[in-house]
Design an enzyme around this catalytic site. Structure first.
Site, PDB file in Angstrom:
ATOM      1  N   ASN A 315       1.028  -1.436   0.127  1.00 17.51           N
ATOM      2  CA  ASN A 315      -0.035  -0.127  -0.049  1.00 17.51           C
ATOM      3  C   ASN A 315       0.837   1.217   0.071  1.00 17.51           C
ATOM      4  OD1 ASN A 315      -2.438  -1.349   0.080  1.00 17.51           O
ATOM      5  ND2 ASN A 315      -3.020  -0.973   2.145  1.00 17.51           N
ATOM      6  N   SER A 403     -11.290   8.393  14.142  1.00 16.76           N
ATOM      7  CA  SER A 403     -11.822   7.811  15.025  1.00 16.76           C
ATOM      8  C   SER A 403     -13.401   7.215  14.251  1.00 16.76           C
ATOM      9  CB  SER A 403     -12.262   8.437  16.270  1.00 16.76           C
ATOM     10  OG  SER A 403     -12.884   7.594  17.113  1.00 16.76           O
ATOM     11  N   LYS A 406     -18.365   3.850  15.904  1.00 18.43           N
ATOM     12  CA  LYS A 406     -18.425   2.578  16.838  1.00 18.43           C
ATOM     13  C   LYS A 406     -17.734   2.821  18.216  1.00 18.43           C
ATOM     14  CE  LYS A 406     -18.485  -0.521  12.670  1.00 18.43           C
ATOM     15  NZ  LYS A 406     -18.912   0.694  11.556  1.00 18.43           N
ATOM     16  N   LEU A 445     -17.674   4.756   1.699  1.00 14.04           N
ATOM     17  CA  LEU A 445     -18.011   3.971   0.524  1.00 14.04           C
ATOM     18  C   LEU A 445     -16.596   3.330   0.300  1.00 14.04           C
ATOM     19  CD1 LEU A 445     -20.916   5.850  -1.261  1.00 14.04           C
ATOM     20  CD2 LEU A 445     -21.084   3.649   0.139  1.00 14.04           C
ATOM     21  N   SER A 447     -14.159   1.868   1.300  1.00 11.40           N
ATOM     22  CA  SER A 447     -12.947   1.574   2.140  1.00 11.40           C
ATOM     23  C   SER A 447     -12.790  -0.036   2.107  1.00 11.40           C
ATOM     24  CB  SER A 447     -13.202   2.281   3.520  1.00 11.40           C
ATOM     25  OG  SER A 447     -14.349   1.419   4.098  1.00 11.40           O
TER      26      SER A 447
END
Length: 607
Positions: A315, A403, A406, A445, A447
């Protein structure tokens, strides 16, 4: 025919136009023909002015089979110049009169416009007569939106040799346009009669050409289009209308983002530039889905230096190569390192002395972290502690933690560890002069942890799509939108805040799955099955944006709010953090219990 030959032909045509206009005007106005001929120099002046004006206005360089409104305006300006010449001629000559002037001007305009438009007309006739059998086999297109964008789109569909599409009808939201035609295509109904007219005109493809309408309307139109089995496409934005560059190449397939029904996020670029420009920026997890987009947007705001830190070399390599191509002048450093390695992180901070830190490195997969709570703690809590501590020790100006929603009343280890991370940066803010903040948002969207890639793979494999619960809902935002808001939230940082992003209306995941199947041209339960498999460990039916006691305070950007910091006993906070991290490193079984001591709202049994 070469370009120079075409120019010469057009100039000869213009000479014939001027002479014909003169002679016809003399004859029809009953002027003294022989006297007019003797004053040939008037005609010479008119010829010279016509050729010079038309050349200066670029009328010999245009491709007239693609003539547009702007070209006709230029032609009108050319005609105006010539009419002024005729007026002067009529005034100073004894042989010309007002009748001659009017007739000559009218004929000139008729001939000059006719000569150019005939080229376009011949091209249209040639195209319409060419391969009528092949034309019948072309995909039939419905255009939704009979405005400027729709007009330009139809024009290109009709005139381009590279496009094999046939516009057959149009729809519009203006009732006054219904029954009329746009660029030869009849406007047959309103934008919510898609199914009716798609069937009547045997439409194969629908293109939504309404780039200026709000996203909710676009979503509603797409829902109507999905009642057909047509391929659905759309123009991506209003900028094509502004620049006049609407092109079939700009048309894109409708995707899930178009179904969110939320307006595109707007940010104040000046605010972002104000604290990013000419600064040394460090991004942890810089190769991930959020981290890499942070790097892209930071690179476009002229940082002094960008440092990418990531443990996954592939990556890191991909984003490094992309940024090198797009921003060759960017001072870029890429380091392979784990945020768990405190000595390594301290060394990087000592080497680069970053002024702004974006901490995106984290374990995010809920089910995997349920099975490996020690890893969640080591990476999320331990990693955040190491990076935040280094930022304070080496005098960074700002530290921005990525963050998640969740973290609010968490029912899973991942969310609970992210809540601990928020508490860590709030405590660090009291210890160091660095401004520590957290930015909390929901799903993005595309990810790595999003359901979208999973559903896409499942559809490609022929199904079924697996869904944990039919009533489960989530907030969604595109990655670029979320990151742009993170950057702007960083501009508001004063220390200790938790910024909460407005993600719009929650989306029902079941509806998302159905829409994704339909967008693929398939039918739910017929072509692709949907199976409900039950909630996974730690998964909620819905996510919350903030805890009850946090409250919300708006910022200058209505999509960014500030949650009031929750007071907690910080006397022995760092001792509890150390005990938690040590327990995780030793892989003891009390990790969840220690998390609960730090986060009383953590309830792993709740759904």
């Amino acid at each position: 025919m070469s370009k120079s030959v075409k120019k010469a032909v057009l100039m000869i045509v213009d000479v014939i136009v001027v002479i014909s206009s003169f002679i016809l005007a003399v004859v029809l106005s009953m002027s003294d023909f022989y006297a007019c001929i003797r004053e040939w120099w008037y005609l010479s002046i008119a010829l010279g002015v016509a050729l010079i004006a038309n050349y200066a206005l670029g009328l010999y360089n245009k491709i007239w089979q693609y003539v547009g409104v702007f070209d006709l305006i230029v032609l009108l300006i050319s005609s105006g110049i010539q009419i002024v010449v005729y007026a002067v001629t009529a005034i100073i000559s004894d042989n010309y009169n007002i009748e001659w002037f009017i007739i000559c001007s009218v004929f000139y305009m008729m001939f000059i416009f006719g000569s150019r438009l005939s080229i376009k007309a011949l091209n249209i006739i040639e195209r319409s007569l060419k391969n009528p059998v092949e034309k019948k086999s072309l995909p039939r297109v419905m255009i939704i939106g009979a405005g400027n964008a729709g007009n330009m789109l139809i024009n290109e569909l009709r005139n381009s040799d590279k496009i094999s599409l046939l516009p057959v009808c149009a729809l519009d939201d203006d009732p006054r346009k219904i029954g009329r035609a746009i660029n030869g295509v009849r406007i047959v109904g309103n934008i919510y009669e898609v199914e009716k007219y798609a069937k009547e005109y045997k439409v194969d493809r629908i293109i939504i050409a309404m780039p200026s309408v709000d996203r909710k309307t676009i979503r509603d139109i797409i829902v109507e289009c999905q009642k057909t089995k047509c391929k659905i496409q759309t123009l991506p934005g209003i900028y094509q209308m502004i620049t006049g560059s609407v092109s079939v190449s700009d048309v894109k397939d409708v995707d899930v983002a178009d179904l969110l029904g939320r307006e595109q996020v707007k940010v104040n670029l000046d605010e972002i530039m104000g604290y990013i420009e000419n600064k040394v920026i460090l991004v942890t997890g810089g190769g991930g889905s959020i981290g890499s987009e942070l790097c892209r947007q930071i690179s476009s705001h002229n940082p002094k230096k960008l440092v990418i830190v990531d443990i996954y070399e592939n990556n890191a390599y991909y984003i490094q190569q992309e940024l090198k191509r797009k921003y060759p002048e960017l001072d870029l450093a890429v380091r392979i390192a784990s945020v768990r390695d405190k000595a390594k992180i301290d060394g990087l901070f000592e080497e680069f002395r970053p002024q702004i830190v974006f901490h995106a490195a984290a374990h995010k997969h809920v089910p995997l972290m349920e099975d490996a709570p020690d890893e969640a703690v080591k990476n999320n809590v331990g990693g955040t502690y190491n990076v935040a501590d280094a930022a304070g020790k080496f005098n960074a100006d700002r530290f921005i933690l990525i963050s998640t929603d969740k973290a609010v009343n968490p029912t899973n280890v991942m969310g609970a560890t992210k809540r601990v991370c928020e508490m860590v940066i709030q405590q660090m803010d009291k210890v160091y002069g660095t401004n520590y903040v957290a930015v909390r948002f929901g799903n993005v969207l595309g990810s790595n942890g999003s359901v979208i890639p999973l559903f896409t793979r499942q559809i490609a494999e022929g199904g079924p799509i697996t869904l944990t619960h039919k009533e489960i809902v989530r907030y969604f935002m595109t990655i670029p939108e979320a990151v742009s808001l993170v950057l702007q939230a960083g501009a508001y940082a004063k220390g200790g805040e938790i910024f909460v992003l407005d993600m719009g209306e929650p989306v029902k995941i079941y509806d998302l799955a159905v829409n994704m199947i339909k967008l693929s041209g398939l039918e739910p339960y017929k072509d692709i099955d949907i199976k409900i498999i039950g909630l996974r460990p730690g998964e909620k039916l819905f996510e919350e944006r903030l805890m009850a006691e946090e409250g919300l305070h708006k910022t200058d950007n209505n999509l960014i709010s500030i949650g009031k910091p929750i007071k907690f006993d910080d006397k022995d906070f760092f001792e509890k953090i150390k005990a938690l991290i040590d327990s995780a490193k030793e892989e003891k079984t009390d990790v969840k219990l220690l998390i609960h001591k730090l986060v009383p709202t953590y309830n792993e049994k709740a759904k």
